[in-house]
Design a protein around this motif. Structure first.
Motif, PDB file in Angstrom:
ATOM      1  N   LEU A  91       0.691  -1.073   0.031  1.00 28.82           N
ATOM      2  CA  LEU A  91       0.090  -0.082  -0.053  1.00 28.82           C
ATOM      3  C   LEU A  91       0.975   1.272  -0.101  1.00 28.82           C
ATOM      4  O   LEU A  91       1.970   1.257   0.632  1.00 28.82           O
ATOM      5  N   THR A  92       0.300   2.411  -0.787  1.00 31.67           N
ATOM      6  CA  THR A  92       1.083   3.627  -0.431  1.00 31.67           C
ATOM      7  C   THR A  92       0.159   4.563   0.247  1.00 31.67           C
ATOM      8  O   THR A  92      -0.924   4.763  -0.163  1.00 31.67           O
ATOM      9  N   LEU A  93       0.710   4.923   1.293  1.00 30.33           N
ATOM     10  CA  LEU A  93      -0.150   6.558   1.990  1.00 30.33           C
ATOM     11  C   LEU A  93       0.134   7.283   1.458  1.00 30.33           C
ATOM     12  O   LEU A  93       1.569   7.701   1.604  1.00 30.33           O
ATOM     13  N   SER A  94      -0.618   8.437   1.535  1.00 30.04           N
ATOM     14  CA  SER A  94      -0.270   9.823   1.189  1.00 30.04           C
ATOM     15  C   SER A  94      -0.636  10.766   2.451  1.00 30.04           C
ATOM     16  O   SER A  94      -1.621  10.547   2.930  1.00 30.04           O
ATOM     17  N   CYS A  95       0.089  11.909   2.458  1.00 28.22           N
ATOM     18  CA  CYS A  95      -0.162  12.871   3.568  1.00 28.22           C
ATOM     19  C   CYS A  95      -0.047  14.187   2.812  1.00 28.22           C
ATOM     20  O   CYS A  95       1.027  14.624   2.574  1.00 28.22           O
ATOM     21  N   ALA A  96      -1.368  14.829   2.482  1.00 30.95           N
ATOM     22  CA  ALA A  96      -1.224  16.123   1.704  1.00 30.95           C
ATOM     23  C   ALA A  96      -1.603  17.261   2.846  1.00 30.95           C
ATOM     24  O   ALA A  96      -2.162  16.884   3.536  1.00 30.95           O
ATOM     25  N   ALA A  97      -0.688  18.165   2.510  1.00 34.84           N
ATOM     26  CA  ALA A  97      -0.589  19.402   3.448  1.00 34.84           C
ATOM     27  C   ALA A  97      -1.171  20.686   2.956  1.00 34.84           C
ATOM     28  O   ALA A  97      -0.987  20.745   1.534  1.00 34.84           O
ATOM     29  N   SER A  98      -1.525  21.395   3.424  1.00 32.03           N
ATOM     30  CA  SER A  98      -2.232  22.611   3.133  1.00 32.03           C
ATOM     31  C   SER A  98      -2.101  23.607   4.197  1.00 32.03           C
ATOM     32  O   SER A  98      -1.956  23.407   5.241  1.00 32.03           O
ATOM     33  N   GLY A  99      -2.230  24.917   3.583  1.00 30.90           N
ATOM     34  CA  GLY A  99      -2.037  26.125   4.640  1.00 30.90           C
ATOM     35  C   GLY A  99      -0.714  26.389   5.050  1.00 30.90           C
ATOM     36  O   GLY A  99      -0.801  27.253   6.155  1.00 30.90           O
TER      37      GLY A  99
END
Length: 125
Positions: A17-25
Motif C-alpha cells: 500500500l502507499t499512504l499519502s499525507c497532503a498538506a495545506s495552509g
C-alpha cells in the motif's frame, strides 16, 4: 498547516500500500514530517521520519527495508510506500508535521504539533 492522510485499505500479507499525507495552509518545505501508527489498546508508535529536504530519513526497526518514506514538496505531499506487509502492521496510520521539532525528538509523537486524521491499514494473514 493542515494534514490529510489517505491511501489505507485492506490487503493480504505480502501485499503493498502507499499512504499519502497532503498538506495545506503552510509552507510545507519548512516542516519535518513523521508517520506514526496506533493499534487498539496500544500507544501511538513511530514508523518513519523524513527531513525537510527529503534526506535524511529514519525508520522504526520493524519496518526498515519494507517501508519507504518520501516527499514531493512541489505537491505538498509525503508518501509512505509499504511493501511486504505483515498482519502486525495493522493499525491506524497518522502523519504528523512540525517546523520546530529537533532532531533528537523526531521519533516521539508528543513533539509534533500538527496531525492528520488517521487512515486505517488492515493486513490479513
Amino acid at each position: 498547516v493542515q494534514l490529510q492522510a489517505s491511501g489505507g485499505g485492506s490487503v493480504q500479507a505480502g501485499g503493498s500500500l502507499t499512504l499519502s499525507c497532503a498538506a495545506s495552509g503552510g509552507t510545507f518545505r519548512r516542516y519535518r514530517v513523521g508517520w506514526f501508527r496506533q493499534s487498539p489498546g496500544k500507544e501511538r508508535e513511530f514508523v518513519a521520519f523524513i527531513e525537510r529536504s527529503g534526506n535524511p530519513t529514519n525508520y522504526e526497526a520493524s519496518v526498515k527495508g519494507r517501508f519507504t518514506i518520501s516527499r514531493d514538496n512541489s505537491k505538498n505531499t509525503v508518501y509512505l510506500q509499504m511493501n511486504s506487509l505483515k498482519p502486525e502492521d495493522t493499525a491506524t496510520y497518522y502523519c504528523a508535521a512540525d517546523s520546530q521539532i529537533i532532531s533528537s525528538s523526531v521519533r516521539e509523537a508528543r513533539h509534533y504539533d500538527y496531525w492528520g486524521k488517521g487512515t486505517q491499514v488492515t493486513v490479513s494473514s
